[in-house]
Design a protein around this motif. Structure first.
Motif, PDB file in Angstrom:
ATOM      1  N   PHE A 167     -10.312   7.977   7.736  1.00 10.95           N
ATOM      2  CA  PHE A 167      -9.611   7.811   6.540  1.00 10.95           C
ATOM      3  C   PHE A 167      -8.606   7.972   6.117  1.00 10.95           C
ATOM      4  O   PHE A 167      -7.261   7.941   5.595  1.00 10.95           O
ATOM      5  CB  PHE A 167     -10.214   6.703   5.314  1.00 10.95           C
ATOM      6  N   GLU A 168      -8.926   9.768   5.296  1.00 10.78           N
ATOM      7  CA  GLU A 168      -8.166   9.973   4.374  1.00 10.78           C
ATOM      8  C   GLU A 168      -6.772  10.431   5.013  1.00 10.78           C
ATOM      9  O   GLU A 168      -5.907  10.888   4.383  1.00 10.78           O
ATOM     10  CB  GLU A 168      -9.074  11.792   3.709  1.00 10.78           C
ATOM     11  N   SER A 169      -6.845  11.711   6.053  1.00  6.52           N
ATOM     12  CA  SER A 169      -5.796  11.176   6.862  1.00  6.52           C
ATOM     13  C   SER A 169      -4.875  10.328   6.967  1.00  6.52           C
ATOM     14  O   SER A 169      -4.068   9.952   6.661  1.00  6.52           O
ATOM     15  CB  SER A 169      -6.254  12.132   8.192  1.00  6.52           C
ATOM     16  N   VAL A 170      -5.587   9.057   7.375  1.00  8.50           N
ATOM     17  CA  VAL A 170      -4.406   7.551   7.819  1.00  8.50           C
ATOM     18  C   VAL A 170      -3.776   7.255   6.633  1.00  8.50           C
ATOM     19  O   VAL A 170      -2.678   7.429   6.042  1.00  8.50           O
ATOM     20  CB  VAL A 170      -5.609   6.398   8.323  1.00  8.50           C
ATOM     21  N   LEU A 171      -4.555   7.649   5.053  1.00 10.64           N
ATOM     22  CA  LEU A 171      -4.296   7.061   4.005  1.00 10.64           C
ATOM     23  C   LEU A 171      -2.902   8.518   3.379  1.00 10.64           C
ATOM     24  O   LEU A 171      -2.023   8.274   3.130  1.00 10.64           O
ATOM     25  CB  LEU A 171      -4.966   7.366   3.142  1.00 10.64           C
ATOM     26  N   ARG A 172      -3.428   9.625   4.279  1.00  8.48           N
ATOM     27  CA  ARG A 172      -2.113  10.654   3.614  1.00  8.48           C
ATOM     28  C   ARG A 172      -1.311  10.362   4.120  1.00  8.48           C
ATOM     29  O   ARG A 172      -0.107  10.568   3.663  1.00  8.48           O
ATOM     30  CB  ARG A 172      -2.734  11.647   3.684  1.00  8.48           C
ATOM     31  N   LEU A 173      -0.821  10.280   5.792  1.00  3.44           N
ATOM     32  CA  LEU A 173      -0.323   9.770   7.048  1.00  3.44           C
ATOM     33  C   LEU A 173       0.780   8.368   5.731  1.00  3.44           C
ATOM     34  O   LEU A 173       1.917   8.588   5.737  1.00  3.44           O
ATOM     35  CB  LEU A 173      -0.354   9.771   7.810  1.00  3.44           C
ATOM     36  N   PHE A 174       0.484   7.439   5.389  1.00  2.00           N
ATOM     37  CA  PHE A 174       1.130   6.563   4.934  1.00  2.00           C
ATOM     38  C   PHE A 174       1.476   6.979   4.005  1.00  2.00           C
ATOM     39  O   PHE A 174       2.999   6.183   3.614  1.00  2.00           O
ATOM     40  CB  PHE A 174      -0.507   4.878   5.165  1.00  2.00           C
ATOM     41  N   LEU A 175       1.305   7.454   3.504  1.00  2.00           N
ATOM     42  CA  LEU A 175       1.745   7.645   1.780  1.00  2.00           C
ATOM     43  C   LEU A 175       3.194   8.415   1.478  1.00  2.00           C
ATOM     44  O   LEU A 175       4.529   8.265   1.166  1.00  2.00           O
ATOM     45  CB  LEU A 175       0.781   7.833   0.524  1.00  2.00           C
ATOM     46  N   GLN A 176       2.919   9.620   2.891  1.00  2.00           N
ATOM     47  CA  GLN A 176       3.874  10.801   3.121  1.00  2.00           C
ATOM     48  C   GLN A 176       5.316   9.436   4.077  1.00  2.00           C
ATOM     49  O   GLN A 176       6.808   9.423   3.418  1.00  2.00           O
ATOM     50  CB  GLN A 176       3.233  11.468   4.116  1.00  2.00           C
ATOM     51  N   VAL A 177       4.751   7.860   4.617  1.00  2.00           N
ATOM     52  CA  VAL A 177       5.912   7.333   5.571  1.00  2.00           C
ATOM     53  C   VAL A 177       6.233   6.674   4.265  1.00  2.00           C
ATOM     54  O   VAL A 177       7.183   6.822   4.708  1.00  2.00           O
ATOM     55  CB  VAL A 177       4.906   6.773   6.641  1.00  2.00           C
ATOM     56  N   VAL A 178       5.749   6.288   3.388  1.00  2.00           N
ATOM     57  CA  VAL A 178       6.368   5.377   1.957  1.00  2.00           C
ATOM     58  C   VAL A 178       6.973   5.911   1.220  1.00  2.00           C
ATOM     59  O   VAL A 178       8.247   5.389   0.900  1.00  2.00           O
ATOM     60  CB  VAL A 178       4.970   4.657   1.671  1.00  2.00           C
ATOM     61  N   GLY A 179       6.382   7.083   1.152  1.00  2.00           N
ATOM     62  CA  GLY A 179       7.573   8.346   0.570  1.00  2.00           C
ATOM     63  C   GLY A 179       8.767   8.311   0.475  1.00  2.00           C
ATOM     64  O   GLY A 179       9.692   9.027   0.226  1.00  2.00           O
ATOM     65  N   ASN A 180       8.741   8.436   2.428  1.00  2.00           N
ATOM     66  CA  ASN A 180       9.754   8.959   2.767  1.00  2.00           C
ATOM     67  C   ASN A 180      10.498   7.597   3.460  1.00  2.00           C
ATOM     68  O   ASN A 180      12.162   7.889   3.763  1.00  2.00           O
ATOM     69  CB  ASN A 180       9.740   9.871   4.574  1.00  2.00           C
ATOM     70  N   GLY A 181      10.378   6.609   2.605  1.00  2.00           N
ATOM     71  CA  GLY A 181      11.340   5.388   2.939  1.00  2.00           C
ATOM     72  C   GLY A 181      10.731   4.589   4.155  1.00  2.00           C
ATOM     73  O   GLY A 181      11.233   3.613   4.037  1.00  2.00           O
ATOM     74  N   GLY A 182       9.943   4.462   4.572  1.00  2.00           N
ATOM     75  CA  GLY A 182       9.498   3.691   5.847  1.00  2.00           C
ATOM     76  C   GLY A 182       8.337   2.856   6.254  1.00  2.00           C
ATOM     77  O   GLY A 182       7.240   2.857   5.286  1.00  2.00           O
ATOM     78  N   ASN A 183       7.875   2.406   6.911  1.00  2.00           N
ATOM     79  CA  ASN A 183       6.468   1.736   7.413  1.00  2.00           C
ATOM     80  C   ASN A 183       6.401   2.411   8.056  1.00  2.00           C
ATOM     81  O   ASN A 183       6.389   2.887   9.172  1.00  2.00           O
ATOM     82  CB  ASN A 183       6.782  -0.190   7.848  1.00  2.00           C
ATOM     83  N   LEU A 184       4.079   2.460   7.907  1.00  2.00           N
ATOM     84  CA  LEU A 184       3.903   2.898   9.373  1.00  2.00           C
ATOM     85  C   LEU A 184       3.344   1.835  10.082  1.00  2.00           C
ATOM     86  O   LEU A 184       2.735   0.820   9.515  1.00  2.00           O
ATOM     87  CB  LEU A 184       2.514   3.722   8.041  1.00  2.00           C
ATOM     88  N   ARG A 185       3.287   2.027  11.191  1.00  2.00           N
ATOM     89  CA  ARG A 185       3.053   1.347  12.525  1.00  2.00           C
ATOM     90  C   ARG A 185       1.333   1.991  12.888  1.00  2.00           C
ATOM     91  O   ARG A 185       2.123   2.648  13.954  1.00  2.00           O
ATOM     92  CB  ARG A 185       3.783   1.163  13.035  1.00  2.00           C
ATOM     93  N   LEU A 186       0.447   0.997  12.722  1.00  2.00           N
ATOM     94  CA  LEU A 186      -0.703   1.837  13.213  1.00  2.00           C
ATOM     95  C   LEU A 186      -1.106   1.318  14.691  1.00  2.00           C
ATOM     96  O   LEU A 186      -1.178   0.130  14.316  1.00  2.00           O
ATOM     97  CB  LEU A 186      -1.773   1.939  12.883  1.00  2.00           C
ATOM     98  N   HIS A 187      -0.982   1.812  15.823  1.00  2.00           N
ATOM     99  CA  HIS A 187      -1.913   1.521  16.967  1.00  2.00           C
ATOM    100  C   HIS A 187      -3.041   1.623  17.504  1.00  2.00           C
ATOM    101  O   HIS A 187      -3.318   2.997  17.447  1.00  2.00           O
ATOM    102  CB  HIS A 187      -0.642   2.397  17.726  1.00  2.00           C
ATOM    103  N   LEU A 188      -3.602   0.299  17.670  1.00  2.00           N
ATOM    104  CA  LEU A 188      -5.294   1.155  18.098  1.00  2.00           C
ATOM    105  C   LEU A 188      -5.169  -0.009  19.531  1.00  2.00           C
ATOM    106  O   LEU A 188      -4.726  -1.811  19.602  1.00  2.00           O
ATOM    107  CB  LEU A 188      -6.428   0.411  17.310  1.00  2.00           C
ATOM    108  N   GLY A 189      -5.966   0.302  19.792  1.00  2.00           N
ATOM    109  CA  GLY A 189      -6.738  -0.537  21.631  1.00  2.00           C
ATOM    110  C   GLY A 189      -8.400  -0.926  21.714  1.00  2.00           C
ATOM    111  O   GLY A 189      -9.247  -0.084  21.287  1.00  2.00           O
TER     112      GLY A 189
END
Length: 365
Positions: free
Chosen positions: A194-216
Motif C-alpha cells: 500500500f505505501e508504495s502505491v500511495l507514494r506512486l499515486f502522489l507522484q503522479v498527481v503532483g506531476n499533473g496526471g491520473n493513476l490507472r492501477l491495473h489488476l487481474g
C-alpha cells in the motif's frame, strides 16, 4: 468465472476512490467479453453465458462511476487482421464491435485503444474518430487510436506505461501500472505494498496526471485478497485526505527529493515523500511570488514553518511511520498563475559525464 459479481467489483473500485474505471472488453487475443453478433469467439459461447460487459455497465451506472472500455484493435485470431484483406474484412469487423460496445450498454465515457504498434491509417482513425465523437457526445479517447497522428488529430489524453509521466507534459495524461507483477492474473503474489502505491499515486498527481492501477481477477472472477486490501486502504486514505488530491493540478513547486506539489484554487498542497529516519524531518523550498496566509499539516504530526524572504523551511515532528505527510498552503489569490520553481538542491545534483550502453539487444534503449 463463477465468483464474478459486477456490483461487488464496482463497489470496491468506488470505495477505493476511483472516479472512473476500465474493463478489458477485448484484448489482443480477440476474445470478446460481451454478447457480440460479430463472432462466436465470445463469453456467450462459453458455459458461463453471461454478458460480463452488460453487468459491469449496469453496476457502473448504479454506483455513479464513469466507465471506459479497453479495446485492442489488433486481433490475433481474425484471419485478415493487419494482413491481406485487412481493409475489406478486419476494419469493418472492428468498427462493428466498437459500435456494439458504444450503443448497447448505456452511457460509455471513453475508449482505451491499444494499437500494439500499428499505424493510425490501419484503423482509419482520422475519419473514424470524429464520427464516433459526433455520435457519442463527450466520448474520450486515449492516444493509442493509432501511431503517427499529426498534432491536430491528437486525442484526449496520453498514456505512460509503467512509469510516472513528466511534469512538463502539456497534454492530459495517465500513468498506467500494475497493482501486482503482471497485467493479468498473477497467482496472488507480489502485490505492491500500500505505501508504495500511495507514494506512486502522489507522484503522479503532483506531476499533473491520473493513476490507472491495473489488476487481474482470479480465474473464478474474484478480486484477489491482496489487491483488495490495497484498494480498501487507498480508499480509506482518500476518505481522509482526498481534498488534497481530487480536482488538483500540478503545483508551483517542481519535484525534488522532498516530494511533489499540487494546487487547487488558492491552495497549494505539498506531498512530502522523502523517507527519513527517526521521528522528525525538515526541508526547505524556494519562496514563491506571494507568501501564504496560512500553513497547515493535514496528516498526523506537528509542523513548524518559517516563511522567509528567499526560502521557506518546514520542520515536521512526531511524524509516524512511512506515510507521506500532506501540507496545505493557503494564499490570498488563485495560485494558477504562479511560476514554477525548481526545488532540487544543488548539493544533490550530479553532472553526467558519459553514458555506456549495458545492452544492445534493443536499439530503442
Amino acid at each position: 468465472p463463477v465468483e464474478f459479481d459486477a456490483d461487488e467489483w464496482v463497489g470496491l473500485f468506488r470505495r477505493a476512490g476511483a472516479r472512473y474505471f476500465y474493463f478489458t472488453a477485448k484484448h489482443h487475443d480477440g476474445f470478446c467479453m460481451w454478447d457480440t453478433a460479430t463472432t462466436d469467439y465470445d463469453i456467450m459461447s462459453t458455459p458461463f453465458q453471461r454478458d460480463v460487459a452488460a453487468e459491469l455497465a449496469a453496476a457502473s451506472h448504479d454506483h455513479g462511476g464513469k466507465l471506459f472500455w479497453y479495446y485492442s484493435q489488433p486481433d490475433w485470431v481474425h484471419p485478415n487482421a493487419l494482413q491481406e484483406g485487412h481493409y475489406e474484412h478486419d476494419l469493418p469487423y472492428m468498427q462493428r464491435q466498437v459500435d456494439e460496445l458504444l450503443n448497447n450498454y448505456g452511457t460509455i465515457d471513453g475508449l482505451w485503444f491499444d494499437h500494439l504498434g500499428s499505424r493510425h491509417y490501419h484503423w482509419n482513425s482520422v475519419e473514424w474518430r470524429p464520427e464516433l465523437r459526433e455520435a457519442h457526445l463527450g466520448l474520450l479517447f486515449n492516444n493509442r487510436i493509432g501511431q503517427g497522428l499529426e498534432p491536430k488529430y491528437q486525442v484526449d489524453w496520453f498514456v505512460y506505461v509503467l512509469r510516472v509521466g513528466p511534469r512538463e507534459e502539456a497534454r492530459h495524461w495517465e500513468s498506467n501500472t500494475t497493482l501486482s507483477k503482471a497485467w493479468a492474473w498473477h497467482g496472488g503474489d507480489l502485490v505492491k505494498p500500500f505505501e508504495s502505491v500511495l507514494r506512486l499515486f502522489l507522484q503522479v498527481v503532483g506531476n499533473g496526471g491520473n493513476l490507472r492501477l491495473h489488476l487481474g481477477p482470479t480465474p473464478e472472477g474474484a478480486i484477489a485478497g491482496g489487491e483488495r486490501a490495497v484498494l480498501e486502504r487507498l480508499g480509506a486514505w482518500l476518505d481522509d485526505y482526498g481534498e488534497a488530491v481530487y480536482a488538483t493540478r500540478k503545483g508551483p513547486f517542481r519535484p525534488g527529493p522532498w516530494g511533489v506539489s499540487a494546487r487547487k484554487g488558492k491552495e497549494v498542497f505539498l506531498y512530502v515523500l522523502e523517507q527519513h529516519a527517526g521521528t522528525g524531518y525538515g526541508f526547505e523550498l524556494p519562496a514563491l511570488g506571494q507568501k501564504p496566509v496560512a500553513v497547515e499539516l493535514l496528516t498526523p504530526g506537528r509542523l513548524v514553518a518559517d516563511l522567509g524572504a528567499a526560502w521557506w523551511s518546514f520542520d515536521l515532528a512526531d511524524k509516524s511511520g512511512m506515510s507521506p505527510a500532506i501540507l496545505r498552503l493557503v494564499f490570498e489569490t488563485d495560485v494558477g498563475d504562479l511560476a514554477a520553481v525548481d526545488t532540487y538542491p544543488e548539493s544533490r545534483k550530479r553532472v553526467l559525464s558519459g553514458i555506456t550502453s549495458s545492452s544492445d539487444r534493443n536499439p530503442k534503449y
